[in-house]
Design a protein around this motif. Structure first.
Motif, short mmCIF file in Angstrom:
data_model
loop_
_atom_site.label_atom_id
_atom_site.label_comp_id
_atom_site.label_asym_id
_atom_site.label_seq_id
_atom_site.Cartn_x
_atom_site.Cartn_y
_atom_site.Cartn_z
N ALA A 180 10.13 -4.57 -5.37
CA ALA A 180 10.39 -3.23 -5.44
C ALA A 180 11.90 -2.72 -5.46
O ALA A 180 12.55 -3.56 -4.89
CB ALA A 180 9.56 -2.38 -4.25
N ASN A 181 12.01 -1.69 -5.64
CA ASN A 181 13.55 -1.08 -5.53
C ASN A 181 13.60 -0.32 -4.23
O ASN A 181 13.31 0.90 -4.12
CB ASN A 181 13.79 -0.02 -6.45
N PRO A 182 14.51 -0.85 -3.28
CA PRO A 182 14.68 -0.28 -2.02
C PRO A 182 15.40 1.17 -1.89
O PRO A 182 14.95 1.90 -1.27
CB PRO A 182 15.36 -1.46 -1.06
N PHE A 183 16.33 1.15 -2.76
CA PHE A 183 16.80 2.71 -3.01
C PHE A 183 15.95 3.80 -3.50
O PHE A 183 15.86 4.67 -2.62
CB PHE A 183 17.99 2.62 -4.18
N GLU A 184 14.99 3.41 -4.29
CA GLU A 184 14.05 4.33 -4.68
C GLU A 184 13.00 4.80 -3.70
O GLU A 184 12.43 5.70 -3.57
CB GLU A 184 13.36 4.03 -6.11
N ILE A 185 12.67 3.58 -3.01
CA ILE A 185 11.64 3.85 -1.89
C ILE A 185 12.22 4.62 -0.87
O ILE A 185 11.73 5.81 -0.45
CB ILE A 185 11.31 2.40 -1.35
N CYS A 186 13.50 4.48 -0.45
CA CYS A 186 14.29 5.19 0.63
C CYS A 186 14.30 6.76 0.18
O CYS A 186 14.23 7.74 1.03
CB CYS A 186 15.59 4.71 0.96
N ARG A 187 14.75 6.69 -1.30
CA ARG A 187 14.93 8.23 -1.78
C ARG A 187 13.60 8.91 -1.72
O ARG A 187 13.34 10.17 -1.36
CB ARG A 187 15.45 8.10 -3.18
N GLN A 223 0.90 -1.19 0.19
CA GLN A 223 -0.04 -0.19 -0.04
C GLN A 223 0.84 1.22 0.04
O GLN A 223 0.56 2.22 -0.72
CB GLN A 223 -0.85 0.13 1.35
N LEU A 224 2.13 1.38 0.64
CA LEU A 224 2.76 2.29 0.68
C LEU A 224 3.68 2.57 -0.62
O LEU A 224 3.55 3.73 -0.92
CB LEU A 224 4.00 1.92 1.90
N PHE A 225 4.06 1.43 -1.16
CA PHE A 225 4.59 1.41 -2.64
C PHE A 225 3.59 2.39 -3.51
O PHE A 225 3.88 3.05 -4.57
CB PHE A 225 5.13 0.31 -3.01
N LEU A 226 2.28 1.66 -3.61
CA LEU A 226 1.30 2.37 -4.47
C LEU A 226 0.99 3.67 -4.14
O LEU A 226 0.76 4.60 -4.96
CB LEU A 226 0.09 1.42 -4.23
N GLU A 227 0.96 4.02 -2.75
CA GLU A 227 0.54 5.54 -2.62
C GLU A 227 1.89 6.26 -2.87
O GLU A 227 1.71 7.35 -3.52
CB GLU A 227 0.69 5.56 -0.91
N LEU A 228 2.87 5.94 -2.85
CA LEU A 228 4.19 6.73 -3.28
C LEU A 228 4.00 6.93 -5.07
O LEU A 228 4.31 7.88 -5.45
CB LEU A 228 5.60 5.99 -2.86
N GLU A 229 3.64 5.76 -5.61
CA GLU A 229 3.53 6.05 -7.09
C GLU A 229 2.58 6.84 -7.42
O GLU A 229 2.58 7.49 -8.34
CB GLU A 229 3.28 4.24 -7.52
N GLU A 230 1.38 6.71 -6.80
CA GLU A 230 0.26 7.84 -6.98
C GLU A 230 0.67 9.21 -6.80
O GLU A 230 0.31 10.08 -7.49
CB GLU A 230 -0.91 7.69 -6.13
N LYS A 231 1.78 9.45 -6.01
CA LYS A 231 2.29 10.74 -5.58
C LYS A 231 3.53 11.03 -6.64
O LYS A 231 3.79 12.47 -6.66
CB LYS A 231 2.68 11.04 -4.35
N GLY A 232 3.74 10.18 -7.53
CA GLY A 232 4.73 10.55 -8.61
C GLY A 232 6.14 10.09 -8.35
O GLY A 232 7.13 10.32 -9.00
N TYR A 233 6.41 9.09 -7.23
CA TYR A 233 7.67 8.71 -6.80
C TYR A 233 7.59 7.25 -7.68
O TYR A 233 6.58 6.62 -7.40
CB TYR A 233 7.67 8.70 -5.39
N TYR A 234 8.86 6.96 -8.18
CA TYR A 234 9.11 5.53 -8.64
C TYR A 234 9.48 4.67 -7.39
O TYR A 234 10.24 4.81 -6.91
CB TYR A 234 10.27 5.53 -9.74
N GLY A 269 9.52 0.94 -8.43
CA GLY A 269 10.17 -0.18 -8.84
C GLY A 269 8.91 -1.21 -8.75
O GLY A 269 9.35 -2.24 -8.92
N TRP A 270 7.80 -1.08 -8.04
CA TRP A 270 6.97 -2.25 -7.59
C TRP A 270 6.43 -2.94 -8.68
O TRP A 270 5.99 -2.21 -9.69
CB TRP A 270 5.73 -1.41 -6.61
N LYS A 271 6.43 -4.29 -8.56
CA LYS A 271 6.13 -5.05 -9.53
C LYS A 271 5.32 -6.34 -8.92
O LYS A 271 5.95 -6.90 -8.11
CB LYS A 271 7.00 -5.50 -10.60
N GLN A 272 4.05 -6.27 -8.81
CA GLN A 272 3.17 -7.67 -8.34
C GLN A 272 3.39 -8.74 -9.23
O GLN A 272 2.85 -9.05 -10.25
CB GLN A 272 1.61 -6.90 -8.19
N VAL A 273 4.27 -9.53 -8.78
CA VAL A 273 4.60 -10.88 -9.30
C VAL A 273 4.37 -12.16 -8.73
O VAL A 273 4.23 -13.16 -9.52
CB VAL A 273 6.04 -10.96 -9.73
#
Length: 161
Positions: free
Chosen positions: A83-90, A4-15, A17-21
């Motif tokens: 997901a990409n931990p570096f991008e999430i931290c950034r 949910q955090l990853f999706l919210e970040l994506e909605e705000k325009g932050y990359y 790398g989340w891929k639901q596989v």
């Protein structure tokens, strides 16, 4: 949940790398399969979607690259992903800064200061920083940092080989 955090970040325009596989945990023994059944039962109460699969054809269909002839079954989590931990931290760093959090690079913590049972600051290689909140985000060193503070702060996770 993290997803949910990853999706919210994506909605705000932050990359992120989340891929639901999805993910597949495999059982080569009946005991392990029974453990997966208990996990499945527990997952219902935590609203985690997963399924115990004993049909080898379905295992092969979901994960075409695995060898299934020696498997008793598997635990399939369709909502899992990467997901990409570096991008999430950034992204979290940028958002935190916008909320007034001050991030300091190249600064190592030497001790956590506690006064009357509450955090009062941290001792760093750059001097003392007074604060009333502290997030131990030391990664694989988090446990060591927690154990070195007085009083001890338990960090249940630690690096494993």
């Amino acid at each position: 949940m993290s997803q949910q955090l990853f999706l919210e970040l994506e909605e705000k325009g932050y990359y992120t790398g989340w891929k639901q596989v999805g993910s597949m945990h495999v059982a080569q023994s009946k005991e392990r399969l029974q453990y997966f059944r208990r996990l499945r039962s527990k997952s219902i109460h935590e609203n985690v979607d997963c399924e115990v699969i004993t049909n080898k054809e379905k295992l092969q269909e979901l994960c075409p690259l695995i060898k299934v002839d020696d498997l008793e079954g598997g635990l399939w989590g369709p909502g899992d992903g990467v997901a990409n931990p570096f991008e999430i931290c950034r992204a979290l760093a940028v958002l935190s800064s916008e909320m007034g959090v001050r991030l300091i690079d190249k600064c190592s913590i030497e001790n956590i200061l506690v006064q009357d049972g509450a955090i009062s600051g941290v001792v760093t290689n750059n001097g003392v920083i007074k604060c009333d909140k502290f997030v131990n985000s030391a990664g694989m060193w988090a446990r060591r940092l927690g154990l070195s503070s007085n009083p001890r702060g338990d960090a249940p996770m630690h690096a494993a080989e």
